[in-house]
Design an enzyme around this catalytic site. Structure first.
Site, PDB file in Angstrom:
ATOM      1  N   GLU A  82     -10.416 -24.720 -44.268  1.00 39.70           N
ATOM      2  CA  GLU A  82      -9.869 -23.371 -44.477  1.00 39.70           C
ATOM      3  C   GLU A  82     -10.776 -22.282 -43.923  1.00 39.70           C
ATOM      4  O   GLU A  82     -10.319 -21.341 -43.298  1.00 39.70           O
ATOM      5  CB  GLU A  82      -9.587 -23.126 -45.965  1.00 39.70           C
ATOM      6  CG  GLU A  82      -8.228 -23.639 -46.424  1.00 39.70           C
ATOM      7  CD  GLU A  82      -8.176 -25.145 -46.581  1.00 39.70           C
ATOM      8  OE1 GLU A  82      -9.240 -25.791 -46.607  1.00 39.70           O
ATOM      9  OE2 GLU A  82      -7.060 -25.687 -46.677  1.00 39.70           O
TER      10      GLU A  82
ATOM     11  N   HIS B 274      -4.382 -26.046 -58.258  1.00 41.12           N
ATOM     12  CA  HIS B 274      -3.110 -25.754 -57.594  1.00 41.12           C
ATOM     13  C   HIS B 274      -2.281 -24.752 -58.394  1.00 41.12           C
ATOM     14  O   HIS B 274      -1.057 -24.774 -58.341  1.00 41.12           O
ATOM     15  CB  HIS B 274      -2.287 -27.034 -57.398  1.00 41.12           C
ATOM     16  CG  HIS B 274      -2.847 -27.980 -56.372  1.00 41.12           C
ATOM     17  ND1 HIS B 274      -4.089 -28.541 -56.467  1.00 41.12           N
ATOM     18  CD2 HIS B 274      -2.314 -28.458 -55.217  1.00 41.12           C
ATOM     19  CE1 HIS B 274      -4.299 -29.337 -55.420  1.00 41.12           C
ATOM     20  NE2 HIS B 274      -3.247 -29.300 -54.646  1.00 41.12           N
TER      21      HIS B 274
END
Lengths: 325, 329
Positions: free
Chosen positions: A60, A129
């Site tokens: 990322e 998440h």
């Protein structure tokens, strides 16, 4: 008007703009041939190929930093994080580079970039998440933050993001993705910094964010049967934040609740509350109230997960308490 | 110097000398200005490393882009930013290349491809790769250069950026300026593999070469090949330049305790400007008087730049929050 889902509406905005602007490309994990874990890019790879639908290694920081360089030199990257918790590995690139380079270059370099991903608690996704994080980005000068609650806003806000010069966080609550709504077939842009008054009322104002919008609207329909008319405002974007609409509403109702699934401390509710106190103190008939998720990492087990988000009973009680103040 | 196969003409060889002297004299004057309190913030000089910026940037077009580091004055000047604009920026003036918003560490001149110098170690590598992605996507033959030091090589950005540039064949030249110390931490203490070119070849299957970073002709030749490869669609390259920083990490900082006087002296004797001057004369490309004339011209340019910086106005305080956002959204 035809009805489509939130995901379909956002994908339509992306498809339309990719057809118009060859400098748009998408990066992410599984957004190529697979079409995205949440179907965000379904069918686009066949149209636009691998340079514009770029599957990446799981890096990322790397691909966000890379997209900064691309945005600085004429391209228009869309970073699809899938789950927005993954954005945290790239915070240095975001906060030290992407938010600052337009400023550092005295406006000569543009930073047209969309950073999208799913936020929110639900589905026993557990704490890596389930994050939302938008207050972090609202705090930093240089970001736009869009938080659509319905398909119409999703398409219009994403279209605006894909045609502007700024880095935009486009955050999609996972429990909203399959909700359906009326969406025009043609392209349209929605302005940033313009809240929507979704329900008019006089007894109190509720500012609701993301998944709290449909929850609050449903409860207010019930409360109306008891004669309580609640005004409901969806800010739609948090940066910029439309305080004018909120202040106008509070002038009318005298009471304000901010309902936000994410954390209370230094959050959006705290900011709205401070601004209303500074600019609308004389209009208030009761202390401003906030309703937030618990200030805790998100647990996995459904009984624990349900315990950290404001449920229907908690929202109803918060509104009734506010009106009774 | 073993440069029998030099393809450059005398004019080009003297231009390299001119650029190195321009960088050196500008920074010497900026260091002096810093001591006098005229540069209000940090000032990281490039003294001793000039051959790298001069040798690399001589191969670039104006529309090629450079992403640089906190030690970026040399990259800015070599990319074509005027000494006036650099000096005025360090003085914090409205006429500076970042209009007073950046200082020594944040020099910007995107109109001529200087996409920024940075106070953070690592992002230049990623942004350099991103510009390469942009050029490939838009089918442009521009190339991108990322400068970084040995301090960035153990950072995740190095691995992530080089890997992406390699797998997608991006037109990027990665230039490692290994001056042996990341601030004051020795490269030998930060890695088991100081051969950065080897890392690029083995880990990323990337074309890579290790050169004497104090030999402007060696740097120039390596960069010429790398730029040609990138422009022709041949993908990224890495140039591992071994060099040495002659002054402290930043002006005014104590420079002892991590390197020896003997080491500093040994590198001083390998000064890139003196070495190129000696070679130019020995190879018959110039006489001492030609080099003196360049020196005099540079001194005059730099004096003018410092005077320009001194005389320029400070930015209007009411503009402090300008330029945060662009159009739309």
């Amino acid at each position: 008007m035809r009805e489509i889902t939130f995901t379909e509406a956002a994908r339509e905005a992306l498809t339309e703009q990719m057809a118009l602007d060859p400098s748009i490309f998408v990066v992410g994990e599984g957004i190529g041939e697979r079409g995205g874990n949440f179907n965000t890019t379904l069918g686009l790879y066949e149209k636009y190929g691998p340079m514009r639908l770029r599957d990446t290694p799981i890096v990322e920081r790397g691909f966000v930093g890379m997209c900064a360089g691309a945005a600085m030199t004429g391209a228009r990257p869309v970073v699809d994080f899938m789950i927005v918790d993954f954005i945290l590995d790239s915070m240095g690139e975001l906060l030290n580079q992407i938010s600052k380079i337009q400023y550092m270059s005295s406006g000569r370099i543009k930073m047209p970039m969309v950073l999208r991903g799913c936020i929110g608690i639900g589905g026993a996704a557990a704490t890596h998440h389930s994050g939302s994080y938008y207050p972090l980005f609202v705090h930093i000068p240089g970001f736009r933050v869009a938080l659509p609650s319905n398909p119409y806003d999703a398409k219009g806000l994403l279209t605006t993001a894909l045609t502007g010069d700024n880095p935009v966080l486009f955050l999609e609550h996972k429990l909203l993705l399959n909700r359906r709504g009326s969406v025009p077939e043609e392209a349209y842009k929605l302005p940033y910094g313009q809240a929507a008054v979704l329900r008019e009322g006089s007894a109190a104002t509720v500012v609701a964010l993301a998944v709290m919008v449909p929850k609050v609207l449903q409860i207010c329909d019930e409360l109306a049967k008891d004669g309580l008319d609640i005004e409901v405002i969806d800010p739609r974007t948090l940066a910029p934040l439309d305080t004018t609409t909120i202040l106008e509403s509070v002038r009318k109702t005298g009471r304000l609740l901010i309902a936000d699934e994410t954390f209370g401390p230094c959050g959006i509710g705290a900011e709205i509350s401070a601004q209303v106190m500074e600019q609308g103190f004389d209009d208030l008939d009761a202390p401003i109230a906030r309703l937030n998720g618990a200030h805790t990492p998100t647990p996995y087990s459904p009984t624990l997960e349900n315990a950290v988000i404001p449920d229907q009973a908690a929202i109803t009680k918060a509104i009734r308490d506010l009106v009774a103040e | 110097m073993a440069n029998e196969d030099i393809a450059l003409n005398s004019e080009q060889l003297l231009a390299l000398y001119h650029m190195m002297v321009l960088i050196r004299r500008t920074e010497e004057q900026l260091a002096r200005a810093h001591q006098m309190g005229l540069v209000p913030g940090p000032c990281h000089t490039y003294v001793g490393e000039e051959a790298i910026a001069a040798g690399v940037c001589a191969n670039l077009r104006e529309d090629d882009v450079v992403f640089s580091t906190h030690r970026g004055h040399g990259h800015a000047l070599a990319k074509g930013v005027s000494p006036r604009a650099v000096a005025a920026e360090l003085f914090g003036k409205a006429t500076g290349c970042s209009q007073g918003r950046g200082g020594s560490m944040h020099l910007f001149a995107p109109e001529i491809g200087l996409m920024g110098t940075s106070g953070i170690v690592g992002p230049s590598i990623l942004q350099g790769a991103g510009a390469g992605y942009s050029f490939k996507l838009l089918a442009s033959d521009q190339v991108s250069v990322a400068f970084f030091g040995d301090g960035a090589v153990s950072n995740g950005a190095f691995h992530e950026g080089l890997n992406m540039a390699a797998i997608w064949d991006l037109p990027v030249i990665f230039v490692c300026e290994d001056n042996m110390y990341a601030t004051e931490v020795a490269f030998r203490d930060a890695t088991r593999v100081q051969d950065v070119a080897q890392r690029a070849r083995v880990s990323y299957d990337m074309a890579a070469v290790r050169v004497d970073g104090n030999d402007v002709l060696a740097v120039h030749r390596a960069a010429e090949e790398a730029v040609a490869r990138a422009r022709a669609g041949g993908g990224p390259s890495l140039i591992d330049c071994k060099t040495y920083r002659a002054r402290p990490h930043a002006e005014g900082m104590r420079d002892g305790g991590y390197r020896s006087a003997e080491e500093m002296q040994a590198w001083k004797e390998r000064d890139p400007i003196a070495a190129h001057a000696a070679w130019l004369i020995e190879a018959g490309h110039a006489e001492a008087a030609d080099l003196d004339a360049i020196e005099a011209q540079v001194n005059s340019t730099v004096d003018d730049a410092i005077e320009f910086a001194r005389a320029s106005p400070f930015p209007d305080p009411s503009t402090a929050a300008d330029f945060i956002f662009g159009a739309g959204g």
